[in-house]
Design an enzyme around this catalytic site. Structure first.
Site, PDB file in Angstrom:
ATOM      1  N   ARG A   1       0.795  -1.231   0.000  1.00 18.68           N
ATOM      2  CA  ARG A   1       0.000   0.000   0.000  1.00 18.68           C
ATOM      3  C   ARG A   1       0.822   1.274   0.000  1.00 18.68           C
ATOM      4  NH1 ARG A   1      -4.256  -2.189   4.476  1.00 18.68           N
ATOM      5  NH2 ARG A   1      -5.611  -3.381   3.073  1.00 18.68           N
TER       6      ARG A   1
ATOM      7  N   CYS B   1      -9.718  -0.974   5.196  1.00 21.20           N
ATOM      8  CA  CYS B   1     -11.173  -0.782   5.209  1.00 21.20           C
ATOM      9  C   CYS B   1     -11.583   0.541   5.857  1.00 21.20           C
ATOM     10  CB  CYS B   1     -11.848  -1.953   5.918  1.00 21.20           C
ATOM     11  SG  CYS B   1     -11.190  -2.305   7.566  1.00 21.20           S
TER      12      CYS B   1
ATOM     13  N   GLN C   1     -15.058  -0.703  15.035  1.00 22.91           N
ATOM     14  CA  GLN C   1     -14.822  -1.712  14.014  1.00 22.91           C
ATOM     15  C   GLN C   1     -15.416  -3.070  14.386  1.00 22.91           C
ATOM     16  OE1 GLN C   1     -10.539   0.328  13.142  1.00 22.91           O
ATOM     17  NE2 GLN C   1     -10.801  -1.712  12.292  1.00 22.91           N
TER      18      GLN C   1
ATOM     19  N   SER D   1     -15.979  -8.457  11.779  1.00 22.67           N
ATOM     20  CA  SER D   1     -15.688  -8.857  10.403  1.00 22.67           C
ATOM     21  C   SER D   1     -14.325  -8.386   9.937  1.00 22.67           C
ATOM     22  CB  SER D   1     -16.767  -8.317   9.458  1.00 22.67           C
ATOM     23  OG  SER D   1     -16.833  -6.900   9.544  1.00 22.67           O
TER      24      SER D   1
ATOM     25  N   LYS E   1      -2.168   3.346   9.583  1.00 20.46           N
ATOM     26  CA  LYS E   1      -2.637   3.140   8.205  1.00 20.46           C
ATOM     27  C   LYS E   1      -3.563   4.283   7.791  1.00 20.46           C
ATOM     28  CE  LYS E   1      -2.553  -1.930   8.436  1.00 20.46           C
ATOM     29  NZ  LYS E   1      -3.398  -3.144   8.582  1.00 20.46           N
TER      30      LYS E   1
ATOM     31  N   HIS F   1     -18.401  -1.348   9.754  1.00 21.02           N
ATOM     32  CA  HIS F   1     -17.643  -0.454  10.617  1.00 21.02           C
ATOM     33  C   HIS F   1     -18.336   0.909  10.713  1.00 21.02           C
ATOM     34  CE1 HIS F   1     -14.640  -3.418  10.702  1.00 21.02           C
ATOM     35  NE2 HIS F   1     -13.655  -2.836  10.028  1.00 21.02           N
TER      36      HIS F   1
END
Length: 341
Positions: free
Chosen positions: A98, A128, A155, A158, A212, A241
């Site tokens: 990324r 995400c 969050q 999942s 991130k 989320h």
């Protein structure tokens, strides 16, 4: 299109199968790859069964146009050359590439054009929580550049995969039966609890998940101005989320202009009617495609501040759907693929 899914048996891999079908993505052939544990499994896709192949360095990706990879960063790093060496475009859902300068990090509603500049034939699918946030930030940033963001995430299980969702359900059952809850996927019991800890801690006291959001947002939005401070929290929700966001723009904005921009933005549904108790909640957003925004208001402490709440399905827009939307954009806009779109 000839496509492949690497990590087909995981939560995101299974969602990719569903999203590709839902989006009517043009598929001539589909190949599924996985580890020794999942090789040999069969999954139905558009009326036919497809068997999962064992991923190895002998796997032949020649003829595969696009490979969606969602098997973890270590697998992506190890097999990237195997997947891309014959020209396959790898849309990678892991954190492996990324922040690499020669790998575009793409959210189609924000920076789709970046997908054309991919020297290594790899396109990064962002984290995400970042995807969800930047979709909501983009129309506001277009009104006035954003300089600062504070965000607290809520969050769902999942985000840690299918086994984590199963653990949350199991914990509730165990507690109901008076048993000690099983704790394997999380640092602590998640049922009836909140855990302010997603991913590992770094030297500055933030977790990798929080960093991130800081780093990826700046890369996606092409802005060194935006500073992001995040607190990421795991909550006992199965899927979707939520994020509470406060941002500061360079100049004050009228709330009516912000509302109009969000209403007209691609990929956003504004659900903001507090008088009728209407605002986004994960209970209602699970399984849906857009990012939902509500609780929109001016910040009381800063004339340039805006506060709002977002909810998005982590497995859909936060992972599989964003990857498929990247591929859809390539089919329409990349000369390599336009001939077959």
């Amino acid at each position: 299109m000839n496509i492949a899914i690497v990590g087909a048996s995981g939560a995101v891999g299974q969602e990719l199968l569903r999203v590709i079908d839902e989006q009517n993505f043009p598929v001539t052939s589909l190949r599924l790859f996985g580890s020794k544990r999942s090789a040999g499994k069969k999954y139905k896709f558009r009326g036919r069964e497809i068997e999962v192949e064992l991923l190895s360095h002998d796997s032949d990706f020649s003829g595969v146009d696009i490979a969606f990879t969602s098997a973890g960063a270590s697998t992506s790093k190890e097999y990237a050359e195997t997947i891309t060496k014959h020209g396959t475009v790898m849309i990678d859902n892991s954190s492996a590439f990324r922040m690499d300068n020669d790998v575009p990090l793409v959210v189609p509603e924000v920076n789709a054009q970046d997908a054309l500049d991919r020297p290594r034939n790899i396109i990064g699918n962002p984290n995400c929580t970042t995807i969800q946030m930047v979709v909501a930030l983009k129309p506001i940033n277009d009104l006035s550049p954003i300089v600062r963001v504070h965000v607290a995430t809520y969050q769902a299980a999942s985000g840690a995969g299918a086994a984590a969702m199963e653990e949350l359900i199991r914990q509730h059952g165990e507690i109901h039966e008076g048993k000690e809850p099983t704790i394997e996927k999380f640092a602590h019991q998640l049922a009836f609890n909140l855990i302010p800890h997603v991913d590992v801690f770094t030297d500055n006291g933030y977790t990798k998940e929080e960093m991130k959001m800081y780093n990826e947002t700046r890369k996606i939005m092409h802005s060194e101005k935006i500073k992001v401070s995040a607190t990421c929290v795991r909550v006992p929700v199965l899927r979707a989320h939520s994020e509470a966001i406060w941002l500061e723009t360079e100049k004050p904005l009228e709330l009516s202009d912000v509302k109009k921009a969000l209403e007209n933005a691609q990929g956003i549904v504004l659900k903001d009617n507090p008088d009728e108790k209407e605002y986004p909640m994960p209970l209602h957003i699970s399984g849906k495609d857009p990012v939902y925004v509500g609780r929109l208001r001016k910040d009381l402490t800063d004339p340039c501040g805006i506060s709002f709440w977002t909810v998005g399905d982590q497995i859909k827009k936060g992972a599989a759907l964003n990857a498929v939307q990247i591929a859809q954009w390539l089919l329409k806009n990349d000369p390599k693929f336009k001939v077959v779109s």
